[in-house]
Design an enzyme around this catalytic site. Structure first.
Site, PDB file in Angstrom:
ATOM      1  N   HIS A 150      63.356  18.040 -41.888  1.00  0.00           N
ATOM      2  CA  HIS A 150      61.936  18.265 -42.185  1.00  0.00           C
ATOM      3  C   HIS A 150      61.791  19.712 -42.654  1.00  0.00           C
ATOM      4  CE1 HIS A 150      57.642  18.874 -41.127  1.00  0.00           C
ATOM      5  NE2 HIS A 150      57.532  17.562 -41.109  1.00  0.00           N
ATOM      6  N   LYS A 181      53.493  13.637 -30.978  1.00  0.00           N
ATOM      7  CA  LYS A 181      54.351  12.530 -31.435  1.00  0.00           C
ATOM      8  C   LYS A 181      54.767  11.641 -30.269  1.00  0.00           C
ATOM      9  CE  LYS A 181      55.671  14.800 -35.540  1.00  0.00           C
ATOM     10  NZ  LYS A 181      55.232  14.399 -36.856  1.00  0.00           N
ATOM     11  N   ASP A 226      66.260  19.178 -33.329  1.00  0.00           N
ATOM     12  CA  ASP A 226      64.865  18.837 -33.608  1.00  0.00           C
ATOM     13  C   ASP A 226      64.642  17.415 -33.107  1.00  0.00           C
ATOM     14  OD1 ASP A 226      62.478  18.000 -34.623  1.00  0.00           O
ATOM     15  OD2 ASP A 226      62.837  18.681 -36.681  1.00  0.00           O
ATOM     16  N   GLN A 263      61.246  13.399 -33.703  1.00  0.00           N
ATOM     17  CA  GLN A 263      61.197  11.942 -33.902  1.00  0.00           C
ATOM     18  C   GLN A 263      62.130  11.213 -32.945  1.00  0.00           C
ATOM     19  OE1 GLN A 263      59.009  10.529 -35.794  1.00  0.00           O
ATOM     20  NE2 GLN A 263      58.316  12.266 -37.011  1.00  0.00           N
ATOM     21  N   CYS A 269      57.338  15.692 -46.050  1.00  0.00           N
ATOM     22  CA  CYS A 269      57.830  17.048 -45.736  1.00  0.00           C
ATOM     23  C   CYS A 269      59.355  17.102 -45.785  1.00  0.00           C
ATOM     24  CB  CYS A 269      57.323  17.541 -44.385  1.00  0.00           C
ATOM     25  SG  CYS A 269      55.560  17.759 -44.324  1.00  0.00           S
TER      26      CYS A 269
HETATM   27  N1  PLP Z   1      60.595  17.746 -37.454  1.00  0.00           N
HETATM   28  C1  PLP Z   1      60.478  16.441 -37.706  1.00  0.00           C
HETATM   29  C2  PLP Z   1      61.703  15.581 -37.776  1.00  0.00           C
HETATM   30  C3  PLP Z   1      59.214  15.887 -37.909  1.00  0.00           C
HETATM   31  O1  PLP Z   1      59.083  14.589 -38.166  1.00  0.00           O
HETATM   32  C4  PLP Z   1      58.072  16.727 -37.826  1.00  0.00           C
HETATM   33  C5  PLP Z   1      56.723  16.199 -38.093  1.00  0.00           C
HETATM   34  O2  PLP Z   1      56.556  15.191 -38.729  1.00  0.00           O
HETATM   35  C6  PLP Z   1      58.256  18.074 -37.542  1.00  0.00           C
HETATM   36  C7  PLP Z   1      59.533  18.551 -37.364  1.00  0.00           C
HETATM   37  C8  PLP Z   1      57.101  19.015 -37.427  1.00  0.00           C
HETATM   38  O3  PLP Z   1      56.302  18.657 -36.340  1.00  0.00           O
HETATM   39  P1  PLP Z   1      54.892  19.389 -36.103  1.00  0.00           P
HETATM   40  O4  PLP Z   1      54.127  19.235 -37.394  1.00  0.00           O
HETATM   41  O5  PLP Z   1      54.291  18.597 -34.983  1.00  0.00           O
HETATM   42  O6  PLP Z   1      55.150  20.793 -35.765  1.00  0.00           O
END
Ligand code: PLP
Length: 407
Positions: free
Chosen positions: A124, A227, A201, A204, A365
């Site tokens: 992401h 999430k 990370d 998900q 993203c």
């Molecule tokens: N990393 C992953 C794999 C994500 O799917 C997301 C959000 O969709 C993020 C990071 C960023 O999360 P946040 O926008 O809640 O900070």
């Protein structure tokens, strides 16, 4: 598919009874954010209506009660991911905030010009840009672990990337776009064999996969409350205390200090040295309620149910003429991204929306993934344990209709 009482579960989420354009809501955008059970909504209402107060600062009753609830939330998170110590749990604004904290503080402490940081091609943007910024700041080099055509990261390739210059590996557990589940245990083992710490990370993963940071020996783990059925604006950074206590603070302000004078400041111990300013008290309390809700159902049951739903969805989606999946890794979780013939994902998404079906379209993203596959974006259906086979059928019927209208 009798893992738990799905009708009862659905009743726990008031929004699922909503209609959109007069049609029952079919919410398949869980990768973007999840809906909230009544237990979370109630926890927020109770906090604001009966004990709202600032924390760690007051001697009065309400402040103590709010502080106790926030610290109970910290222990709840600790238990949820099986961290060894509660001070290894840092409250942040979310995954993005947590990654920025690690990228800033870790890089400041450990990264010298010429050092290398490894990330993967399926990250992401929030696990790319902070590392690019850290590299720019410290004169380091960002190395990219490329993936296969099916959206899998080849483990052998990691061996080629790891070197004595590598200072950290930052990788997603589950891809938000492809659904790929990366083999975190093997990745961590390989990195550690090269003396490289790993930041995972789990944005998900946390809502789909049981997480045990000690068993997996993870150095840093980040996720967002929203999430996993909790509120927005709250997130978690888990870090081994050996790392965190050696890293400089990310932000300065109240709560993160021991002493302040104009001659200099000393910093608080963990976790507070990384929690400057008034924290998101309600967010922490809401997140705690969400984790308790998930634990009451059981992540094993959730994972098994979602796996069956994903397989069912795969078979049904393949009945749509011209549909091809983007992301066909053998291990996937909760997400199908796809394209249909030459139809633009946005047009497909709009037609689904008019039928009450919420999916996401675009690059999610993850522009480097789109570049890799040479596509402008995908349609993404992302599932939760409150989704049903009937909702998958509604999605598939909606797609058949969209194809008929757009072709
Ligand atoms: N990393 C992953 C794999 C994500 O799917 C997301 C959000 O969709 C993020 C990071 C960023 O999360 P946040 O926008 O809640 O900070």
């Amino acid at each position: 598919m009798q893992h738990f009482d799905i009708d009862k579960v659905r009743k726990d989420f008031p929004i699922l009874a909503e209609t959109v354009y007069g049609k029952p809501l079919v919410y398949l955008d869980n990768g973007a954010t999840t809906q909230k059970p009544q237990a979370v909504i109630d926890a927020l209402v109770t906090y604001y209506s009966s004990y709202n107060s600032n924390v760690h600062r007051g001697v009065h009753f309400l402040s103590q009660k709010a502080t106790d609830a926030e610290e109970a939330a910290r222990r709840g998170v600790q238990q949820f991911i099986n961290a060894a110590k509660e001070e290894e749990i840092i409250f942040t604004k979310g995954t993005t905030d947590s990654i920025n904290l690690v990228a800033f503080s870790f890089a400041k402490r450990y990264i010298q010009p010429g050092d290398e940081i490894i990330i993967s091609e399926m990250e992401h943007h929030s696990n790319i840009v902070p590392w690019q910024m850290a590299c720019e700041e410290r004169g380091a080099v960002l190395k990219v672990w490329r993936m296969d055509e099916n959206g899998t990261l080849p483990l052998a390739e990691l061996d080629n990337l790891l070197s004595e210059k590598t200072k950290i590996l930052a990788v997603t557990w589950v891809s938000n776009t492809l659904g790929t589940v990366n083999p975190i245990a093997e990745i961590v083992a390989k990195a550690h064999a090269a003396n490289v710490p790993v930041m995972v990370d789990a944005a998900q993963a946390i809502q789909h996969v049981p997480v045990d940071v000690q068993a997996l020996d993870i150095d840093f783990l980040v996720f967002s409350g929203h999430k996993i059925y909790g509120p927005t604006g709250i997130g978690i950074l888990y870090g081994k205390s050996a790392w965190l206590s050696d890293m400089p603070p990310y932000q300065g302000g109240g709560s993160m200090i021991k002493t302040v004078s104009f001659d200099g400041t000393t910093y608080a111990d963990l976790p507070f040295r990384f929690e400057a300013g008034t924290p998101n008290v309600s967010g922490a309390i809401g997140l705690h309620a969400a984790l308790q809700y998930v634990q009451a159902i059981g992540l094993d049951k959730i994972a098994a149910y979602e796996h069956e739903l994903l397989q069912y969805a795969e078979a049904q989606l393949l009945t749509v003429p011209g549909l091809r999946f983007i992301g066909t890794a053998p291990e996937k979780s909760a997400t199908h991204s796809f394209l249909i013939g030459n139809l633009h994902p946005f047009d497909v998404g709009e037609l689904l929306d008019k039928q009450g079906i919420a999916v996401r379209t675009g690059h999610h993203c993850c522009q480097p993934i789109m570049d890799k596959f040479g596509i402008p974006g995908t349609v993404r259906a992302s599932f939760s344990f409150y989704n049903t086979k009937a909702e998958v059928d509604a999605l598939v019927a909606g797609l058949h209709k969209a194809v008929a209208m757009l072709s």
